[in-house]
Write a protein that holds these residues in place. Structure first.
Motif, PDB file in Angstrom:
ATOM      1  N   HIS A 183       0.842  -1.204   0.000  1.00 39.47           N
ATOM      2  CA  HIS A 183       0.000   0.000   0.000  1.00 39.47           C
ATOM      3  C   HIS A 183       0.872   1.247   0.000  1.00 39.47           C
ATOM      4  O   HIS A 183       2.051   1.212   0.382  1.00 39.47           O
ATOM      5  CB  HIS A 183      -0.925   0.023   1.217  1.00 39.47           C
ATOM      6  N   SER A 212      -3.757   6.491   0.779  1.00 34.84           N
ATOM      7  CA  SER A 212      -3.899   7.026  -0.582  1.00 34.84           C
ATOM      8  C   SER A 212      -5.322   7.468  -0.876  1.00 34.84           C
ATOM      9  O   SER A 212      -5.571   8.141  -1.885  1.00 34.84           O
ATOM     10  CB  SER A 212      -3.446   5.981  -1.620  1.00 34.84           C
ATOM     11  N   TYR A 213      -6.243   7.124   0.013  1.00 36.73           N
ATOM     12  CA  TYR A 213      -7.631   7.572  -0.164  1.00 36.73           C
ATOM     13  C   TYR A 213      -7.827   9.049   0.145  1.00 36.73           C
ATOM     14  O   TYR A 213      -8.864   9.623  -0.188  1.00 36.73           O
ATOM     15  CB  TYR A 213      -8.574   6.735   0.706  1.00 36.73           C
ATOM     16  N   HIS A 219      -9.873   5.556  -4.645  1.00 32.40           N
ATOM     17  CA  HIS A 219      -9.170   5.050  -3.468  1.00 32.40           C
ATOM     18  C   HIS A 219     -10.109   5.254  -2.282  1.00 32.40           C
ATOM     19  O   HIS A 219     -10.594   6.362  -2.050  1.00 32.40           O
ATOM     20  CB  HIS A 219      -7.865   5.812  -3.237  1.00 32.40           C
ATOM     21  N   VAL A 238      -1.374   2.991  -7.703  1.00 28.79           N
ATOM     22  CA  VAL A 238      -2.466   2.103  -7.311  1.00 28.79           C
ATOM     23  C   VAL A 238      -1.920   1.152  -6.260  1.00 28.79           C
ATOM     24  O   VAL A 238      -0.724   0.867  -6.226  1.00 28.79           O
ATOM     25  CB  VAL A 238      -3.034   1.295  -8.493  1.00 28.79           C
ATOM     26  N   THR A 298      -7.039   1.062  -3.365  1.00 28.03           N
ATOM     27  CA  THR A 298      -7.597   1.312  -4.694  1.00 28.03           C
ATOM     28  C   THR A 298      -8.751   0.343  -4.930  1.00 28.03           C
ATOM     29  O   THR A 298      -8.654  -0.839  -4.612  1.00 28.03           O
ATOM     30  CB  THR A 298      -6.532   1.139  -5.784  1.00 28.03           C
TER      31      THR A 298
END
Length: 379
Positions: free
Chosen positions: A199, A203-204, A253, A294, A299
């Motif tokens: 990860h 990332s969201y 994400h 990604v 993702t």
């Protein structure tokens, strides 16, 4: 500085959770190994042959704080202001060892906490180029937590994790903590074969972290290493035609599954989860390099693609990154180590591979960066 107008009541230390957690149906591929509690006596006094935690001021608490949604902000990467010769970061006498040709460097002989602003600028650029750098013999863990946070704040707005434990009064510190004698991983391995979970951190978020610091507090005698993958090199390995096909694509994400996992265990939820769209190929603002962006933890799908189409393409990219041992590095933790990486162009995974019951305790400070952007494809 802690956020203003935030309730900071802290819940009691929890007993370690040992039951298997059943996540909701939309939990997706998210892997959750983080405990939400610990044995207080084991950590504060030592127990059953285990010593007490070396840094009790970093023991996690899980409060009932609630934070408003993150707002956008302007970010300028300090690597843009750096001297590319690195005179302050890498002066004469510094020992530099490259872990692999494309990613990973170990450095001894420079003290991060003593760097001037010019040296910090050079740090930002050097880490962007080498992707992950392990600094040995550091005093970072011995600094007052407020000073460590001021240091990290130089690189951007500090991220507050929505679910993790944090030291009392310092929510900007994300703690990675598995206490002495902790057995929560046993339940995880009843239904999973591996702890590897590639990860890029959170990332969201609309503006995920860039320059990120992780420093060791307690470490097992062996095990608990961290894997890193160079997502610039992962992009470069693709054929020009495939690269061109990826440009212009965006993916969602999601932070929902991470929050669901915390809720399912009775853990903290400090901020309601978000879903963001980011380019599948993002550009680094300092180096200009393009990187795959990604990861299977966060993702979820490619915008505009049907689910089956999205799943096929994303699985190829996930496998490409995970199998790319020739563009990965493995960092072995040792006392007084600080690892700095660029979260925009790497992915990583902790390893839960030791069975001694020894404590693994680290602190992370993550500076948020710019909104991910893409530059045009060039063959």
């Amino acid at each position: 500085m802690a956020p203003s107008a935030v309730e900071t009541t802290t819940l009691p230390v929890r007993e370690a959770e040992t039951s298997t957690v059943k996540l909701t149906s939309n939990s997706g591929p998210y892997k959750e190994l983080a405990p939400i509690g610990y044995e207080k006596k084991a950590e504060e006094e030592g127990i059953d042959g285990f010593s007490a935690a070396k840094y009790k001021n970093y023991l996690p608490t899980w409060g009932n704080e609630r934070y408003a949604p993150l707002e956008r902000f302007e970010h300028r990467d300090h690597g843009l202001d750096a001297d590319p010769e690195y005179p302050e970061l890498l002066p004469a006498g510094v020992t530099i060892t490259e872990l692999t040709p494309t990613i990973g460097t170990e450095i001894s002989g420079v003290q991060l906490s003593k760097l001037s602003d010019a040296g910090k600028n050079q740090l930002a650029r050097y880490v962007a180029e080498r992707k992950v750098v392990a600094f040995r013999d550091q005093d970072f863990a011995d600094l007052p937590i407020s000073e460590a946070l001021d240091y990290g704040r130089y690189f951007g707005r500090l991220h507050i994790h929505p679910t993790s434990g944090a030291p009392q009064g310092f929510p900007e510190v994300h703690l990675v903590h598995r206490g002495a004698g902790d057995k929560t991983a046993d339940a995880f391995f009843q239904t999973r074969t591996s702890s590897v979970a590639w990860h890029s951190d959170v990332s969201y978020e609309n503006q995920p972290p860039g320059t990120t610091f992780l420093y060791i507090l307690d470490v097992p005698e062996t095990g608990g290493d961290t894997l890193f993958a160079n997502q610039v090199e992962a992009y470069n390995r693709l054929s020009p035609g495939f690269q061109e096909r990826l440009h212009g694509l965006r993916a969602t994400h999601s932070g929902i599954e991470q929050v669901d996992a915390s809720r399912a265990k009775g853990g903290a939820v400090r901020r309601e989860p978000v879903i963001s769209e980011h380019p599948i190929v993002r550009t680094h603002p300092v180096t200009g390099e393009k990187a795959l962006y990604v990861n299977p933890q966060f993702t979820r799908n490619i915008v505009g693609y049907k689910q089956e189409e999205s799943d096929v393409l994303l699985k190829f990219l996930y496998d490409h990154i995970a199998y790319g041992a020739d563009f990965q590095a493995r960092v072995k933790w040792a006392e007084k180590t600080v690892v700095v990486w660029d979260n925009r162009v790497t992915s990583h995974s902790a390893l839960v591979d030791w069975k001694s019951g020894q404590r693994r305790h680290l602190a992370r400070i993550a500076a948020q960066a710019e909104l991910p952007f893409e530059t045009p494809f060039k063959a």
